[in-house]
Design an enzyme around this catalytic site. Structure first.
Site, PDB file in Angstrom:
ATOM      1  N   SER A 183      -7.683  -0.580   1.726  1.00 38.59           N
ATOM      2  CA  SER A 183      -8.124  -0.430   0.443  1.00 38.59           C
ATOM      3  C   SER A 183      -8.677  -1.670   0.231  1.00 38.59           C
ATOM      4  O   SER A 183      -9.789  -1.132  -1.117  1.00 38.59           O
ATOM      5  CB  SER A 183      -7.017   0.517  -0.404  1.00 38.59           C
ATOM      6  OG  SER A 183      -6.014  -0.591  -0.224  1.00 38.59           O
ATOM      7  N   HIS A 211      -7.161   7.652   2.301  1.00 43.54           N
ATOM      8  CA  HIS A 211      -8.962   6.896   2.181  1.00 43.54           C
ATOM      9  C   HIS A 211      -9.815   7.364   2.559  1.00 43.54           C
ATOM     10  O   HIS A 211     -11.887   7.073   1.885  1.00 43.54           O
ATOM     11  CB  HIS A 211      -8.881   5.288   1.510  1.00 43.54           C
ATOM     12  CG  HIS A 211      -7.963   4.451   0.309  1.00 43.54           C
ATOM     13  ND1 HIS A 211      -8.778   5.112  -1.133  1.00 43.54           N
ATOM     14  CD2 HIS A 211      -6.961   3.931   0.045  1.00 43.54           C
ATOM     15  CE1 HIS A 211      -7.986   4.663  -2.093  1.00 43.54           C
ATOM     16  NE2 HIS A 211      -6.998   3.973  -1.182  1.00 43.54           N
ATOM     17  N   LYS A 242      -6.670  12.180  -4.273  1.00 45.88           N
ATOM     18  CA  LYS A 242      -8.643  10.904  -4.388  1.00 45.88           C
ATOM     19  C   LYS A 242      -9.644  11.699  -4.033  1.00 45.88           C
ATOM     20  O   LYS A 242     -10.160  12.326  -4.968  1.00 45.88           O
ATOM     21  CB  LYS A 242      -7.639   9.945  -3.298  1.00 45.88           C
ATOM     22  CG  LYS A 242      -7.265   8.868  -3.426  1.00 45.88           C
ATOM     23  CD  LYS A 242      -6.721   8.070  -2.515  1.00 45.88           C
ATOM     24  CE  LYS A 242      -6.136   6.884  -3.385  1.00 45.88           C
ATOM     25  NZ  LYS A 242      -4.444   6.597  -2.344  1.00 45.88           N
TER      26      LYS A 242
HETATM   27  C1  LIG Z   1      -3.386   6.722  -2.621  1.00 46.70           C
HETATM   28  C2  LIG Z   1      -1.878   6.359  -1.562  1.00 46.70           C
HETATM   29  C3  LIG Z   1      -1.538   6.924  -1.615  1.00 46.70           C
HETATM   30  C4  LIG Z   1      -0.638   7.564  -2.483  1.00 46.70           C
HETATM   31  O1  LIG Z   1      -1.152   8.777  -2.618  1.00 46.70           O
HETATM   32  P1  LIG Z   1      -0.982   9.687  -3.507  1.00 46.70           P
HETATM   33  O2  LIG Z   1      -0.759  11.259  -2.955  1.00 46.70           O
HETATM   34  O3  LIG Z   1      -1.317   9.081  -5.100  1.00 46.70           O
HETATM   35  O4  LIG Z   1       0.710   9.670  -3.969  1.00 46.70           O
HETATM   36  C5  LIG Z   1      -0.572   6.660  -0.196  1.00 46.70           C
HETATM   37  N1  LIG Z   1      -1.587   6.083   1.498  1.00 46.70           N
HETATM   38  C6  LIG Z   1      -2.607   5.814   1.051  1.00 46.70           C
HETATM   39  C7  LIG Z   1      -2.826   4.812   1.599  1.00 46.70           C
HETATM   40  C8  LIG Z   1      -3.299   5.725  -0.251  1.00 46.70           C
HETATM   41  O5  LIG Z   1      -4.532   4.736  -0.757  1.00 46.70           O
END
Ligand SMILES: *Cc1c(COP(=O)(O)O)cnc(C)c1O
Length: 396
Positions: A183, A211, A242
C-alpha cells in the site's frame, strides 16, 4: 483508581503530539466520492480514498442496500453458525468464489478479521509461515496468534524468500504470505516467481488482495489475473471496504477444505456478528456489475496511466507502480506535511506519509486514483502539484 494511569496516558499523548505523530481526523459531511465536502465548508478533490472504482456512492449499490432493508431487515443479531446466515450471505460467498475462480469463500466482518483468523486454525508449531516484511498489520497480528514458526523475507525479495524457504524445510507445512499490492509503494508481489519457489520448496501461497482486487488485472480480478495464475493460489483474503463499495466486510476464499476448517475453527468468524443484510445485498449487486463489464477498470487504468505519466513529465520522482497507488517521493518528513497542507489549500486532498509508516528518509505523498475521477479532476491535481512543487523547491 484512574488517577495514575490517567497521568501516564496524558504523558503518552503529549509525547505523540510532540513527535508530530498525533492523528487528527478530518470530518467529511458529504458521501465518499471524487469531490467531497469538509466540515469547514471547503469542497476538495479526494485523492486519498480506497474508493478505486468509485463505488462508495454508487446509485446501484445504494439502491440494492435500500431494497434489502425491506426484504431482509437491518441486522442479524447472531454469528453465522447460530442464526446469522441468510440466503444473501451464501449468495455473496458464491459470487466471491466466482470472481476469483476459487472453490469456496467465507465472509468476515472485515479483512482484518479474515487475516486474524486464517493461520491459527490451519497451522501448528510444526509448521512455518514465511511472510513479506511489508505485509499488512492484520497479517502480522494473525501470524502472532498462531504457533507456527515465523520467517520474514525482505519486501518482494525472491533471493531472501528462497533462503527462508530453505531454512523452513524441516517444518511439516509451509505457507508463503504476501500482500498482492503493497500500500505504500503500489508495487505488486512478484507472484510468478513466488509460484515457482512454492513449487520448488513445497509451500502453499496466501495473497491478501485488499488493494489489488477490483483494481489490478485487465478485468480487476487481482494479482492472480495479472500473473495469469488463477487457481494456483491456495488462499486469497480481501475486503469489501476498498474497491468493492467501501462499506465493510472481508473474506477468505480458496481451497474447499481450508474454507471448511475456517468455518469450524476460525475465531473471528465463530465469535463475531454476521455482516448486515444490506452490505451482503449491495455486495452481490457489485459482483454482478463486475461480471457484466470491466468499464470501471478501464477507466481506472486510464486515469492511473495518465496521472503517473503527467506527473513524471512534470519532473516528480514517482515509485514504479502497477496499481492505482502513486507514491510521489519527497524523502523529507516535514516537506511531505507542508506539501499536503498546501495542496489542501489548492483543493486537493492527499496525505503525506513518513516514518514510522514508511522507512526513515522515505517520506512521500501517496495519491490514490479512482474511476470516480474525471479528466478535469486529474488535470487540476497535476496543476496543483506542479505549483506547490515549484513553491517548495521540489521542482526546478
Ligand atoms: C485494508 C487492508 C486490510 C484490512 O481490511 P478491512 O476490511 O478494512 O479490515 C487488510 N489487508 C490489507 C493489505 C489492507 O490493505
Amino acid at each position: 483508581m484512574y488517577g495514575k494511569i490517567k497521568d501516564h496516558l496524558q504523558k503518552e499523548l503529549a509525547s505523540i503530539q510532540d513527535a508530530g505523530l498525533y492523528k487528527n481526523e478530518r470530518i467529511i459531511v458529504s458521501p465518499q466520492t471524487a469531490k467531497i465536502k469538509l466540515e469547514s465548508g471547503a469542497e476538495v478533490l479526494n485523492f486519498c480514498a480506497n474508493n478505486y472504482l468509485g463505488l462508495s456512492n454508487s446509485p446501484e449499490l445504494v439502491e440494492a442496500a435500500k431494497k434489502s432493508l425491506d426484504t431482509h431487515g437491518y441486522g442479524m443479531s447472531s454469528v453465522r453458525f447460530i442464526c446469522g446466515t441468510q440466503d444473501l450471505h451464501k449468495t455473496l460467498e458464491a459470487k466471491v468464489s466466482e470472481f476469483f475462480g476459487t472453490e469456496d469463500t467465507i465472509l468476515y466482518a472485515a479483512c482484518f478479521d479474515a487475516n486474524g483468523g486464517v493461520f491459527e486454525p490451519l497451522l501448528t508449531a510444526e509448521d512455518a509461515i514465511i511472510s513479506d516484511s511489508l505485509n499488512h498489520a492484520s497479517i502480522i497480528d494473525g501470524v502472532r496468534l498462531c504457533k507456527a514458526k515465523r520467517f520474514r523475507y525482505q519486501n518482494a525479495d525472491m533471493t531472501d524468500l528462497e533462503i527462508k524457504l530453505q531454512e523452513a524445510q524441516s517444518q511439516r507445512f509451509r505457507i508463503i504470505v504476501t500482500d498482492g499490492v503493497f500500500s505504500m509503494d503500489g508495487n505488486v508481489a512478484p507472484l510468478d516467481k513466488i509460484v515457482e519457489l512454492a513449487e520448488k520448496y513445497d509451500a502453499m501461497i496466501m495473497v491478501d488482495e485488499c488493494h489489488s482486487a477490483g483494481v489490478v488485472g485487465d478485468t480487476g480480478r487481482g494479482v492472480t489475473e495479472l500473473f495469469d495464475i488463477r487457481g494456483k493460489v491456495d488462499i486469497i483474503t480481501g475486503t469489501l471496504g476498498k474497491a468493492f463499495g467501501g462499506a465493510i466486510g472481508g473474506f477468505t476464499t480458496g481451497r474447499k477444505e481450508i474454507i471448511d476448517i475456517l468455518r469450524q475453527r476460525s475465531r473471528p468468524y465463530l465469535f463475531s456478528n454476521s455482516i448486515p443484510p444490506m452490505v451482503a445485498s449491495a455486495g452481490i449487486k457489485m459482483f454482478d456489475m463486475m461480471a457484466e463489464t470491466s468499464e470501471l477498470q478501464d477507466k481506472l487504468h486510464k486515469n492511473t496511466d495518465y496521472f503517473v505519466g503527467q506527473m513524471k513529465e512534470a519532473g516528480f520522482d514517482i515509485k514504479p507502480t502497477k496499481s492505482a497507488i502513486c507514491a510521489i517521493m519527497l524523502y523529507d518528513a516535514k516537506l511531505s506535511q507542508d506539501f499536503a497542507s498546501k495542496l489542501l489549500e489548492e483543493g486537493i486532498y492527499v496525505i503525506g506519509f513518513y516514518y514510522p509508516v514508511v522507512a526513515k528518509g522515505l517520506a512521500r505523498i501517496r495519491v490514490q486514483l479512482s474511476a470516480a475521477h474525471e479528466q478535469a479532476h486529474l488535470d487540476k491535481a497535476i496543476v496543483a502539484f506542479t505549483k506547490v512543487g515549484k513553491e517548495l523547491g521540489v521542482l526546478k
